[in-house]
Design a protein around this motif. Structure first.
Motif, short mmCIF file in Angstrom:
data_model
loop_
_atom_site.label_atom_id
_atom_site.label_comp_id
_atom_site.label_asym_id
_atom_site.label_seq_id
_atom_site.Cartn_x
_atom_site.Cartn_y
_atom_site.Cartn_z
N GLU A 167 -7.13 12.30 -16.61
CA GLU A 167 -6.50 11.12 -16.42
C GLU A 167 -6.09 9.75 -15.10
N PHE A 168 -4.95 10.62 -14.46
CA PHE A 168 -4.34 9.82 -13.32
C PHE A 168 -5.20 10.15 -12.21
N LYS A 169 -5.93 10.88 -12.57
CA LYS A 169 -7.03 12.09 -11.05
C LYS A 169 -8.08 11.03 -11.17
N LYS A 170 -8.59 9.94 -12.14
CA LYS A 170 -9.64 8.99 -12.10
C LYS A 170 -9.03 7.98 -11.29
N LEU A 171 -7.65 7.67 -11.92
CA LEU A 171 -7.05 6.49 -11.06
C LEU A 171 -6.35 6.77 -10.19
N THR A 172 -5.77 5.43 -9.38
CA THR A 172 -5.57 4.78 -8.40
C THR A 172 -3.92 4.43 -8.80
N PHE A 173 -2.62 4.43 -8.18
CA PHE A 173 -1.68 3.71 -8.72
C PHE A 173 -1.65 2.32 -8.10
N ILE A 174 -2.87 1.79 -7.81
CA ILE A 174 -2.79 0.20 -7.97
C ILE A 174 -3.42 -0.08 -9.07
N ASP A 175 -4.07 0.61 -10.06
CA ASP A 175 -4.46 0.63 -11.81
C ASP A 175 -3.31 0.25 -12.20
N ILE A 176 -2.73 0.89 -11.93
CA ILE A 176 -1.64 1.33 -13.23
C ILE A 176 0.22 0.73 -12.51
N THR A 177 -0.20 -0.16 -11.70
CA THR A 177 0.89 -0.78 -11.27
C THR A 177 0.39 -2.10 -11.67
N TYR A 178 2.19 -3.05 -11.99
CA TYR A 178 2.01 -4.79 -12.86
C TYR A 178 1.82 -5.28 -12.00
N GLU A 179 1.14 -6.50 -11.78
CA GLU A 179 0.59 -7.79 -10.56
C GLU A 179 2.00 -8.37 -9.75
N GLU A 180 3.18 -8.25 -10.77
CA GLU A 180 3.82 -8.73 -9.99
C GLU A 180 4.89 -7.57 -9.02
N ASP A 181 4.73 -7.12 -9.05
CA ASP A 181 5.31 -5.84 -8.32
C ASP A 181 4.67 -5.75 -7.01
N LEU A 182 2.92 -5.02 -7.46
CA LEU A 182 1.53 -4.84 -6.31
C LEU A 182 2.04 -4.68 -5.30
N ALA A 183 2.38 -6.40 -4.89
CA ALA A 183 2.58 -6.87 -3.43
C ALA A 183 3.83 -6.08 -2.63
N ALA A 184 4.83 -5.48 -3.59
CA ALA A 184 5.75 -5.30 -2.38
C ALA A 184 5.39 -4.15 -1.79
N ASP A 185 4.93 -3.77 -2.89
CA ASP A 185 4.49 -1.76 -3.13
C ASP A 185 3.75 -1.57 -2.09
N LEU A 186 2.53 -2.41 -1.78
CA LEU A 186 1.56 -2.20 -0.79
C LEU A 186 1.87 -2.38 0.81
N ALA A 187 2.78 -3.77 0.70
CA ALA A 187 3.72 -4.55 2.04
C ALA A 187 4.56 -2.64 2.54
N TYR A 188 4.85 -1.81 1.46
CA TYR A 188 5.76 -1.18 1.80
C TYR A 188 4.82 -0.03 2.21
N LYS A 189 3.89 0.16 1.89
CA LYS A 189 2.57 1.11 2.75
C LYS A 189 2.84 0.81 3.65
N LYS A 190 1.82 -0.57 3.94
CA LYS A 190 1.89 -0.56 5.14
C LYS A 190 2.76 -0.68 6.20
N GLN A 191 4.14 -0.84 6.14
CA GLN A 191 4.80 -0.46 7.02
C GLN A 191 4.90 1.25 7.24
N MET A 192 4.68 1.78 6.43
CA MET A 192 4.31 3.67 6.56
C MET A 192 3.39 3.95 8.36
N GLN A 193 2.47 3.56 6.74
CA GLN A 193 1.29 3.26 7.59
C GLN A 193 1.26 2.94 8.89
N ASN A 194 2.17 1.76 9.75
CA ASN A 194 2.59 0.84 11.04
C ASN A 194 3.17 2.27 11.64
N GLY A 195 3.61 3.23 11.05
CA GLY A 195 4.86 4.22 11.55
C GLY A 195 6.45 3.32 11.98
N GLU A 196 6.46 1.90 10.83
CA GLU A 196 7.64 1.92 10.90
C GLU A 196 8.53 2.45 10.20
#
Length: 805
Positions: free
Chosen positions: A342-371
């Protein structure tokens, strides 16, 4: 499986098969560890080319496209894309990694491709295996190329052996030497008949041994094989010779001159005579220690990661660049309730509570930018049963050799229970604060009630010290109306001589948040000053100081009593000084007539010695009694004067760093080396040059008195012993005699003034010696102890702290 080759090598087919098998073994190891389906190798040598393919696929369909793609791979590099490259002619096949293989020294070049399917990614640990594979393939190719050249040389030698002269043979040997110098492998030529081995120059470089003419005995070489590998090593050679093989290869551990073992890969050809008997073996030893270590470390690293991942007490997961769950451990499934499938059919976005998603994605973007290299956060996941699950999430990125993110590793800790308790605590704190506010209001009311009815002056001040509240008792104590003091400063009522000190104390309570207690004189309504004692402390609200309260009490009567006590103490000091002066005067005035009387007694004794007088013995006895009594009185006066000076604080006390061993020697040599009964002090020093910080004169006086008592009370009972030793951080002197001893009931009183043991009658003494000993020992930060047994002797112990520089 599909393979093809075109070649014109001097090396025979068996050597080519062994060469391809070695490369295939390396490829299979990498493909298994990295879960890769297809591999393609193409190598071009001077004498031909070799292609090796692994996987059920017709590689002819894409060989030209792979060769064309080879130009994009830089020499000495491993090309690995974040996303796999599609092969246009076959949309289902993708290039996962390309490796350039070449050697200018051995004249070959080529490439290795690992092929797979779309969305197949490689971790940094797996990419490291490519470096191992590249090194292994190059090593095998180097050896193959060298063996081919060596085989060509051997073949030429065999064809011309009967034709060439000794000079020609010498040139061939030189070629062997040059070939060995041109390679990092140790080339060797074993004459099986003579059991002598000729080795190339690289042998000494690799293993550290040196032999005349580079020839070493076969027995010596066999003795360098590791004991655990020796039997298999010998068996493999015997088996190859007995089976008629023309090739031999084996891996084993070989002892170097430095005492360490090296892992070697040893390969050779077997040369036989016309009868088929093995007469020579020519081969090359390759040091593969680093490859072994690298391979073991890679395997161990992967096993450790798998063990840590699968058996962690925390939830662990690997998420790809597209946010999909690649792998999760059992604990992760327990926390969120989903199965691995079941996990392999999902993304972490699918099971993240909507109020916490923005902060999670912001951290991910910082990692992708090498910050940032990683991040931690508390967030809520949606459980399979639709409930919210609080977790502490830690995420780090795994990158390839180009610094590109391959995937993310997430660690998840279930903190739902902690969050529930925090919420309960928050509600409890809010309730507690409400109750505290009510209690504070009630306490203020009680405070006001107590303040209004106390006989002390109770005030509440603003932080600038002005009066905020004044209790009604001020009217009784100072004659002021409480209302007229509101808003005024306390210093307006303080005596001028106390004002500076009072202001400093008021400032300290506000600035340094200190409690203070101060005695000041306050002016009453009649202009008179009265002594008061004021105590003040800060008042806090929510841990912030908002005011301070003071409590003031009339201490006029106490001040009068203190003055009376001070006057009495002054009078007592004057009386003590008068007593000391009187004792000193009496001692001085008595000493002169005592000296005169003693001198006269000594003259009488001398006169009687020169006269024949019938009553002389009786007179001499009386004179001796007079002399002894005078000495006792002088001793008593000296002791009383010593105590009196110390009571008055007039004893000279000048502590210095002194050598206690030398002090003991000096006292013994000056006072106890010439006893009338020939007794002496037996000295034992456990350590030498013991330093203490003390007044050396007082130490000498103390030590003299202790030794004097020991001799006095042990007459006829042998020598006195003095032992010096170290006990913990102290130095200890034990003075031991075998004299009359002290009754047990007297021992606790011996350090009192004018007290003597009940069994000391007839022995001269003042009863002040031990008192003075304890007094001077204590002044030098020491302690004195006494142990005694009646009829057996006494031990007096002096203990002083060691001096530490």
């Amino acid at each position: 499986m599909h393979q093809k080759q075109k070649c014109n090598f001097t090396t025979n087919d068996v050597e080519i098969i062994n060469f391809k098998s070695s490369i295939e073994a390396t490829l299979k190891l990498i493909m298994k560890q990295c879960e890769i389906a297809l591999a393609y190798v193409s190598l071009e040598f001077d004498n031909g080319s070799i292609q090796i393919t692994l996987g059920d696929f017709n590689f002819d369909l894409i060989s030209n496209e792979l060769k064309s793609h080879q130009k994009a791979i830089h020499k000495n590099s491993i090309y690995t894309n974040v996303e796999s490259i599609k092969i246009e002619s076959l949309p289902t096949i993708f290039i996962l990694s390309g490796i350039s293989i070449h050697s200018n020294e051995n004249n070959y070049s080529g490439f290795v491709y690992f092929l797979g399917h779309e969305n197949q990614t490689l971790s940094e640990e797996k990419i490291k295996l490519f470096e191992f594979g590249k090194l292994q393939i190059e090593t095998v190719a180097n050896l193959f190329s060298q063996n081919d050249a060596l085989s060509k040389m051997i073949k030429e030698q065999e064809e011309k052996l009967d034709l060439f002269s000794e000079d020609t043979l010498k040139k061939n040997n030189e070629r062997f030497i040059y070939a060995s110098e041109a390679t990092s492998d140790a080339l060797w030529d074993w004459n099986i008949t003579t059991n002598e081995i000729f080795v190339g120059e690289s042998y000494s470089l690799l293993f550290g041994y040196h032999f005349e003419n580079n020839i070493l005995p076969g027995q010596f070489c066999e003795g360098l094989v590791h004991p655990d590998d020796k039997q298999q090593y010998e068996d493999s050679i015997d088996l190859a010779i007995e089976n008629g093989n023309t090739k031999w290869a084996h891996e084993y551990r070989y002892l170097k001159a430095c005492g360490n073992y090296a892992y070697v890969s040893d390969k050779a050809i077997i040369i036989r005579n016309e009868k088929g008997e093995a007469v020579r073996m020519i081969g090359a030893m390759q040091d593969i220690t680093q490859e072994k270590i690298l391979k073991d470390e890679l395997l161990q690293s992967e096993e450790r990661f798998k063990g840590a991942f699968n058996h962690s007490s925390f939830g662990m997961a690997i998420v790809n660049y597209e946010d999909k769950w690649i792998e999760v451990n059992d604990r992760m499934c327990e926390i969120l309730g989903y199965t691995r499938e079941e996990f392999k059919k999902l993304t972490f976005i699918d099971i993240t509570y909507e109020e916490d998603l923005a902060a999670d994605l912001a951290y991910k973007k910082q990692m992708q930018n090498g910050e940032i290299p990683s991040f931690n956060m508390e967030k809520r996941y949606i459980h399979k049963n639709k409930s919210l699950k609080w977790v502490h999430l830690s995420v780090s990125a795994v990158k390839n050799s180009l610094g590109e993110i391959q995937h993310y590793v997430a660690q998840v800790i279930d903190i739902s229970e902690r969050k529930r308790m925090e919420e309960e605590n928050r509600l409890l704190i809010e309730e507690k604060n409400r109750n505290k506010a009510l209690q504070l209001i009630e306490a203020k009311n009680w405070y006001r009630l107590l303040a209004d009815n106390t006989i002390d002056l109770v005030c509440l001040h603003n932080l600038d010290a002005t009066f905020k509240y004044v209790s009604p008792s001020v009217q009784t104590l100072l004659g002021y109306n409480p209302e007229e003091m509101i808003g005024k400063y306390p210093e307006e009522y303080v005596h001028p001589d106390d004002l500076i000190k009072f202001k400093m104390r008021i400032g300290s309570i506000i600035k340094d948040k200190e409690l203070f207690s101060e005695q000041v004189r306050l002016r009453n309504s009649k202009g008179e000053y009265i002594w008061f004692e004021t105590n003040a402390s800060l008042v806090y609200e929510n841990n912030v100081p908002v005011s301070f309260q003071s409590s003031t009490r009339d201490i006029t009567q106490r001040k009068k009593a203190e003055q009376i006590i001070e006057d009495t103490l002054l009078q007592e000091r004057q009386l003590n000084e008068l007593r000391t002066n009187l004792v000193s005067t009496i001692s001085h005035e008595f000493r002169t007539p005592m000296t005169t009387i003693r001198t006269s007694a000594e003259l009488i004794t001398m006169y009687l010695q020169n006269c024949q007088f019938s009553e002389a013995p009786q007179i001499e006895k009386r004179v001796k009694t007079i002399t002894e009594e005078i000495d006792r009185i002088v001793e008593l006066m000296d002791a009383v004067l010593t105590i009196s000076k110390d009571d008055a604080g007039k004893t000279n006390f000048n502590p210095i760093v002194c050598n206690l061993n030398e002090i003991c020697k000096e006292v013994i040599e000056s006072s106890f080396n010439n006893q009338k009964d020939n007794r002496k002090v037996e000295v034992f020093f456990e350590v030498m040059n013991v330093a203490i910080f003390a007044d050396s004169n007082l130490i000498k006086y103390t030590l003299f008195n202790v030794l004097s008592n020991a001799f006095k009370y042990s007459e006829g009972c042998g020598n006195v012993k003095l032992n010096l030793s170290i006990v913990n951080d102290s130095v200890q002197i034990d003075v031991i005699d075998n004299g009359i001893g002290i009754p047990k009931e007297d021992q606790s009183k011996l350090f009192n003034t004018f007290y003597r043991a009940s069994n000391s009658n007839g022995i001269q003494g003042t009863g002040l010696g031990l008192y003075i000993i304890r007094m001077f020992t204590k002044k030098n930060s020491g302690r004195v102890y006494l142990e005694s047994e009646l009829g057996k002797g006494t031990k007096v112990t002096l203990r002083f702290p060691l001096y530490k520089n």
